[in-house]
Design an enzyme around this catalytic site. Structure first.
Site, mmCIF file in Angstrom:
data_model
loop_
_atom_site.group_PDB
_atom_site.id
_atom_site.type_symbol
_atom_site.label_atom_id
_atom_site.label_comp_id
_atom_site.label_asym_id
_atom_site.label_seq_id
_atom_site.Cartn_x
_atom_site.Cartn_y
_atom_site.Cartn_z
ATOM 1 N N ASP A 111 -42.919 15.351 -20.790
ATOM 2 C CA ASP A 111 -44.081 15.957 -20.129
ATOM 3 C C ASP A 111 -44.395 15.133 -18.894
ATOM 4 O O ASP A 111 -43.908 14.001 -18.749
ATOM 5 C CB ASP A 111 -45.299 15.981 -21.067
ATOM 6 C CG ASP A 111 -46.513 16.619 -20.406
ATOM 7 O OD1 ASP A 111 -46.376 17.734 -19.863
ATOM 8 O OD2 ASP A 111 -47.603 16.012 -20.403
ATOM 9 N N SER A 112 -45.234 15.677 -18.035
ATOM 10 C CA SER A 112 -45.661 14.932 -16.848
ATOM 11 C C SER A 112 -46.599 13.786 -17.211
ATOM 12 O O SER A 112 -46.886 12.949 -16.368
ATOM 13 C CB SER A 112 -46.390 15.875 -15.897
ATOM 14 O OG SER A 112 -47.584 16.315 -16.512
ATOM 15 N N CYS A 143 -43.978 20.882 -21.771
ATOM 16 C CA CYS A 143 -44.698 21.032 -20.502
ATOM 17 C C CYS A 143 -44.343 22.402 -19.942
ATOM 18 O O CYS A 143 -43.154 22.700 -19.749
ATOM 19 C CB CYS A 143 -44.248 19.938 -19.535
ATOM 20 S SG CYS A 143 -44.926 20.101 -17.872
ATOM 21 N N GLU A 147 -56.209 13.175 -18.314
ATOM 22 C CA GLU A 147 -55.466 11.901 -18.175
ATOM 23 C C GLU A 147 -56.443 10.731 -17.991
ATOM 24 O O GLU A 147 -56.153 9.614 -18.401
ATOM 25 C CB GLU A 147 -54.499 11.969 -16.981
ATOM 26 C CG GLU A 147 -53.295 12.875 -17.178
ATOM 27 C CD GLU A 147 -52.166 12.248 -17.996
ATOM 28 O OE1 GLU A 147 -52.131 11.019 -18.121
ATOM 29 O OE2 GLU A 147 -51.330 13.012 -18.527
ATOM 30 N N CYS A 172 -50.754 25.151 -20.558
ATOM 31 C CA CYS A 172 -50.465 23.798 -20.073
ATOM 32 C C CYS A 172 -50.731 22.919 -21.277
ATOM 33 O O CYS A 172 -51.780 23.052 -21.937
ATOM 34 C CB CYS A 172 -51.387 23.427 -18.925
ATOM 35 S SG CYS A 172 -51.360 21.649 -18.542
ATOM 36 N N HIS A 201 -51.567 19.959 -21.663
ATOM 37 C CA HIS A 201 -52.731 19.058 -21.639
ATOM 38 C C HIS A 201 -53.977 19.752 -22.218
ATOM 39 O O HIS A 201 -54.851 19.083 -22.765
ATOM 40 C CB HIS A 201 -53.057 18.633 -20.199
ATOM 41 C CG HIS A 201 -52.209 17.533 -19.660
ATOM 42 N ND1 HIS A 201 -50.905 17.732 -19.280
ATOM 43 C CD2 HIS A 201 -52.480 16.217 -19.431
ATOM 44 C CE1 HIS A 201 -50.411 16.579 -18.822
ATOM 45 N NE2 HIS A 201 -51.340 15.649 -18.914
HETATM 46 N N1 DGL Z 1 -48.683 19.405 -19.207
HETATM 47 C C1 DGL Z 1 -48.142 20.158 -18.157
HETATM 48 C C2 DGL Z 1 -47.976 21.617 -18.486
HETATM 49 O O1 DGL Z 1 -47.813 21.987 -19.635
HETATM 50 C C3 DGL Z 1 -48.594 20.021 -16.741
HETATM 51 C C4 DGL Z 1 -49.496 19.003 -16.263
HETATM 52 C C5 DGL Z 1 -49.322 18.646 -14.794
HETATM 53 O O2 DGL Z 1 -49.811 19.345 -13.915
HETATM 54 O O3 DGL Z 1 -48.677 17.638 -14.593
HETATM 55 O O4 DGL Z 1 -47.946 22.435 -17.615
#
Ligand code: DGL
Length: 264
Positions: A11-12, A74, A152, A184, A186
């Site tokens: 993931d990012s 992600c 974050e 997403c 997150h």
């Molecule tokens: N967690 C990521 C997703 O599922 C993206 C978060 C980011 O923008 O880095 O899209």
């Protein structure tokens, strides 16, 4: 490919931990290596070229650890497509479920909202997946740029987070959606708050479980699933290890994981 090799998860940042939680519950015998690029998050406001270059670094790093499968926890990375993500490595790549079937099963008025990053929204990926199953469904996608930095940054319970949730839910409320996909990884960190902001008439869906089913199908089909012995979990972040650990504690049993900060 050795079935005792680990499954890589990327993931990012910390978002993919919401998927790792479900993976660990479903596959207690598997070893996992999670890599979250906390040094360069968010990805979702970047261009396709930038995201692709960053992803190649994550994937090459895990390839060197001999992973047997890559789970893309992600959505922003998933929408690049499996071949681009795999980058010529031999393992299978399983991306995030678009949640289309789940959303269609939940909706009564066929008005479905998608909360995602700007990049994910720009690809129309979720809209296309939903309308491929039901062309009559209407899809309202909302980029939620403020969420990832707030999550974050551990800004839970702050007025800034409440305002961001209020802003994005208000837009989809106007569109009269009765179902919203958290597209997403997150966003499940704030699922309860999002549900409260929408109120009882809206079903909020985290497609992590559907992703886990796809992972299971792929592992079983390739005969690479481990069937005995305790699983291990190593978690790597590229920056902010202590902060990332606090966030991980919201999702995982830390006793079962070891943590490291790495440079890519
Ligand atoms: N967690 C990521 C997703 O599922 C993206 C978060 C980011 O923008 O880095 O899209």
């Amino acid at each position: 490919m050795d079935k005792n090799s680990p499954i890589g998860v990327i993931d990012s940042g910390v978002g993919g931990l919401t998927v790792l939680r479900s993976l660990q519950k479903s596959f207690p015998h598997e070893h996992f290596i999670y890599l979250g690029d906390t040094a360069r998050t968010p990805y979702g406001i970047r261009s396709r070229e930038e995201i692709t270059a960053l992803v190649q670094e994550l994937v090459d790093y895990l390839a060197a650890k001999d992973i047997k499968q890559l789970v893309v926890a992600c959505n922003t990375i998933t929408v690049l497509g499996t071949e681009v993500i795999r980058g010529g490595h031999p393992f299978h790549v399983v991306g995030m479920s678009r949640g289309a079937a789940l959303a269609l099963a939940a909706t009564k008025n066929k008005r479905i909202g998608v909360f995602a990053t700007d990049f994910t929204v720009s690809t129309l990926s979720h809209q296309k997946a939903i309308q491929a199953l039901d062309p009559e469904a209407q899809v309202f996608s909302q980029g939620c740029t403020k969420f990832v930095p707030l999550i974050e940054g551990e800004k839970f319970g702050t007025p800034e987070l409440a305002d961001a949730i209020g802003e994005y839910t208000a837009i989809l409320k106007k569109d009269q959606v009765d179902t919203v996909l958290l597209s997403c990884t997150h966003y499940p960190f704030v699922k309860t708050e999002v549900e409260q902001a929408f109120g009882p008439g809206v079903t909020v869906i985290d497609p992590a479980e559907a992703t886990v089913l796809a992972v299971q199908k792929d592992l079983y089909a390739s005969g690479l699933n481990r069937t005995s012995g305790p699983g291990r979990c190593s978690i790597y972040f590229t920056a902010g290890l202590e902060r990332a650990k606090h966030l991980a504690a919201r999702m995982l049993d830390l006793k079962q994981c070891d943590f490291q900060e790495i440079k890519l």
